[in-house]
Motif scaffolding. Structure first.
Motif, mmCIF file in Angstrom:
data_model
loop_
_atom_site.group_PDB
_atom_site.id
_atom_site.type_symbol
_atom_site.label_atom_id
_atom_site.label_comp_id
_atom_site.label_asym_id
_atom_site.label_seq_id
_atom_site.Cartn_x
_atom_site.Cartn_y
_atom_site.Cartn_z
ATOM 1 N N TYR A 1 0.831 -1.204 0.000
ATOM 2 C CA TYR A 1 0.000 0.000 0.000
ATOM 3 C C TYR A 1 0.866 1.255 0.000
ATOM 4 O O TYR A 1 0.633 2.205 -0.756
ATOM 5 C CB TYR A 1 -0.906 -0.032 1.228
ATOM 6 C CG TYR A 1 -1.978 1.031 1.262
ATOM 7 C CD1 TYR A 1 -3.065 0.981 0.395
ATOM 8 C CD2 TYR A 1 -1.922 2.069 2.179
ATOM 9 C CE1 TYR A 1 -4.065 1.941 0.432
ATOM 10 C CE2 TYR A 1 -2.919 3.036 2.224
ATOM 11 C CZ TYR A 1 -3.988 2.968 1.351
ATOM 12 O OH TYR A 1 -4.967 3.931 1.397
ATOM 13 N N ASN B 1 1.448 3.891 -3.125
ATOM 14 C CA ASN B 1 1.026 5.276 -2.879
ATOM 15 C C ASN B 1 2.187 6.257 -2.997
ATOM 16 O O ASN B 1 1.996 7.466 -2.838
ATOM 17 C CB ASN B 1 0.402 5.406 -1.489
ATOM 18 C CG ASN B 1 -1.073 5.059 -1.489
ATOM 19 O OD1 ASN B 1 -1.845 5.585 -2.285
ATOM 20 N ND2 ASN B 1 -1.464 4.151 -0.612
ATOM 21 N N TYR C 1 -4.108 2.160 8.848
ATOM 22 C CA TYR C 1 -4.171 1.688 7.468
ATOM 23 C C TYR C 1 -4.488 0.207 7.297
ATOM 24 O O TYR C 1 -4.681 -0.250 6.167
ATOM 25 C CB TYR C 1 -2.858 2.012 6.759
ATOM 26 C CG TYR C 1 -2.641 3.500 6.608
ATOM 27 C CD1 TYR C 1 -3.437 4.244 5.742
ATOM 28 C CD2 TYR C 1 -1.680 4.171 7.352
ATOM 29 C CE1 TYR C 1 -3.276 5.613 5.607
ATOM 30 C CE2 TYR C 1 -1.498 5.543 7.233
ATOM 31 C CZ TYR C 1 -2.303 6.258 6.356
ATOM 32 O OH TYR C 1 -2.142 7.619 6.238
ATOM 33 N N TRP D 1 4.822 6.417 -0.986
ATOM 34 C CA TRP D 1 5.250 6.866 0.337
ATOM 35 C C TRP D 1 6.607 6.300 0.744
ATOM 36 O O TRP D 1 7.249 6.828 1.640
ATOM 37 C CB TRP D 1 4.217 6.481 1.387
ATOM 38 C CG TRP D 1 2.876 7.113 1.190
ATOM 39 C CD1 TRP D 1 2.591 8.229 0.449
ATOM 40 C CD2 TRP D 1 1.630 6.655 1.728
ATOM 41 N NE1 TRP D 1 1.254 8.501 0.503
ATOM 42 C CE2 TRP D 1 0.632 7.558 1.280
ATOM 43 C CE3 TRP D 1 1.260 5.603 2.547
ATOM 44 C CZ2 TRP D 1 -0.709 7.412 1.630
ATOM 45 C CZ3 TRP D 1 -0.077 5.454 2.899
ATOM 46 C CH2 TRP D 1 -1.041 6.354 2.447
#
Length: 372
Positions: A75, A79, A164, A81
């Motif tokens: 994830y 994204n 998350y 990140w």
């Protein structure tokens, strides 16, 4: 004021090759890790009810949290990140940190687990074995803010499992735990379970299961079991997502002093509050009965699952119930499997063990008359 000209802007894409390779490595790890087993728990056939344990202890890092860690990394990578050289930070002293340290090392990234100073040396050793570093804080309630501060200070990324977990996993499928369970049940006599029973640590697993059964239009219900001192049960009953207890759970991996953001109360059909002594009694009894050493969170789940089986029997229902074997019992030799530790904690598991043994022998569920 615009001069009427078309304007363009772009960002440096030089790091995309590293991200692509990181995603490949995480996916390759999943391909190497065959799906976990779904074991039959031997209930009397005449009951017409089948009980299964999904054995998550066989993941490379030994627990259900391996799935969560993989999802959190994917994830964050997708994204944008996490980048090459990013310091990965998490607020965790348990199995999640162990699994996240594993994936950080797989990607060649430094990993820091922020945890209370009271964390046992055994837990610290497990995280360090996977290449992680443990950052101890005096106040257990400050781990979230300290993890965010460290990530900002290093220019890294705070994985934040408690926020998350419910969104990092694709609840519609993509080989999540719910899809796996239903695939493995497809040839059983009750292929669509009546109940799925899980504990809540982040709330991510119950959210995935609850969303999946609704998406697939199954009649299956989700029950969350909650140990002593945890906020989830009261928060769910009173529809209060701000509920806090301020006290940590003795059952590692599940239970929280606050209702975590990832806990999706609206997809939970029932909850059972389980005394710690019942969790440990069920843990030991399950280990003896199956020959598989299990942890206390599995004991919590088994206590709840067997209570539901007893309710189905009383109502004349047939069907199946599925719960999780979250991790192995070898991590808890000095705590839950140690009679001296139980005495220090003031826990008497005798009445709960008697309930389980009587149920298994006669089919009658009799709640203990005393609880500690």
């Amino acid at each position: 004021m615009s001069d009427g000209c078309c304007r363009t802007a772009s960002r440096d894409q030089s790091g995309r090759a590293w991200v692509n390779e990181a995603v490949r490595l995480v996916e390759a790890d999943a391909n190497r890790s065959a799906d976990t087993h779904l074991h039959v728990f031997g209930l009397p056939a005449a009951w017409g009810i089948d009980l299964y344990l999904k054995d998550e202890s066989v993941h490379p890092t030994g627990s259900l949290k391996h799935r969560l860690a993989r999802s959190l990394f994917l994830y964050a990578l997708c994204n944008g990140w996490i980048h090459e050289g990013s310091t990965i930070v998490e607020a965790s002293s348990g199995s999640t940190a162990v699994s996240e340290a594993y994936f950080a090392r797989l990607l060649g990234l430094p990993f820091v687990a922020v945890m209370p100073a009271s964390t046992s040396p055994e837990k610290i050793a497990l995280i360090e074995f996977q290449g992680g570093r443990c950052h101890l804080v005096a106040d257990a309630g400050s781990i979230y803010a300290e993890a965010a501060r460290l990530a900002a200070e290093t220019g890294g990324h705070y994985l934040d499992q408690f926020t998350y977990a419910e969104r990092a996993t694709d609840w519609r499928g993509n080989n999540n735990i719910a899809e796996s369970i239903f695939d493995q049940l497809s040839a059983e006599r009750h292929p669509v379970p009546t109940w799925l029973v899980v504990g809540a640590g982040t709330g991510g697993t119950s959210a995935t299961l609850g969303r999946f059964v609704r998406y697939q239009q199954y009649p299956t219900k989700v029950c969350v079991v909650d140990p002593e001192n945890s906020a989830f049960f009261e928060g769910w009953v009173n529809e209060d997502p701000s509920h806090v207890t301020g006290v940590g759970s003795r059952i590692e991996g599940i239970g929280r002093p606050r209702v975590e953001p990832s806990f999706q109360a609206s997809v939970v059909d029932a909850m059972i509050s389980v005394p710690d002594a019942a969790s440990i009694a069920a843990m030991r009894w399950t280990s003896r009965t199956t020959g598989r050493s299990v942890g206390a969170s599995t004991g919590t789940a088994m206590w709840g699952a067997l209570r539901l089986v007893s309710e189905m029997r009383s109502a004349g229902e047939t069907g199946s119930v599925v719960t999780l074997l979250c991790d192995g019992g070898e991590r808890y030799a000095d705590t839950y499997y140690d009679d001296g530790w139980l005495a220090e904690q003031g826990l008497d598991i005798g009445p709960y063990t008697a309930t389980l043994e009587r149920f298994y022998e006669t089919g009658a569920w009799v709640e203990p008359t005393s609880a500690r």
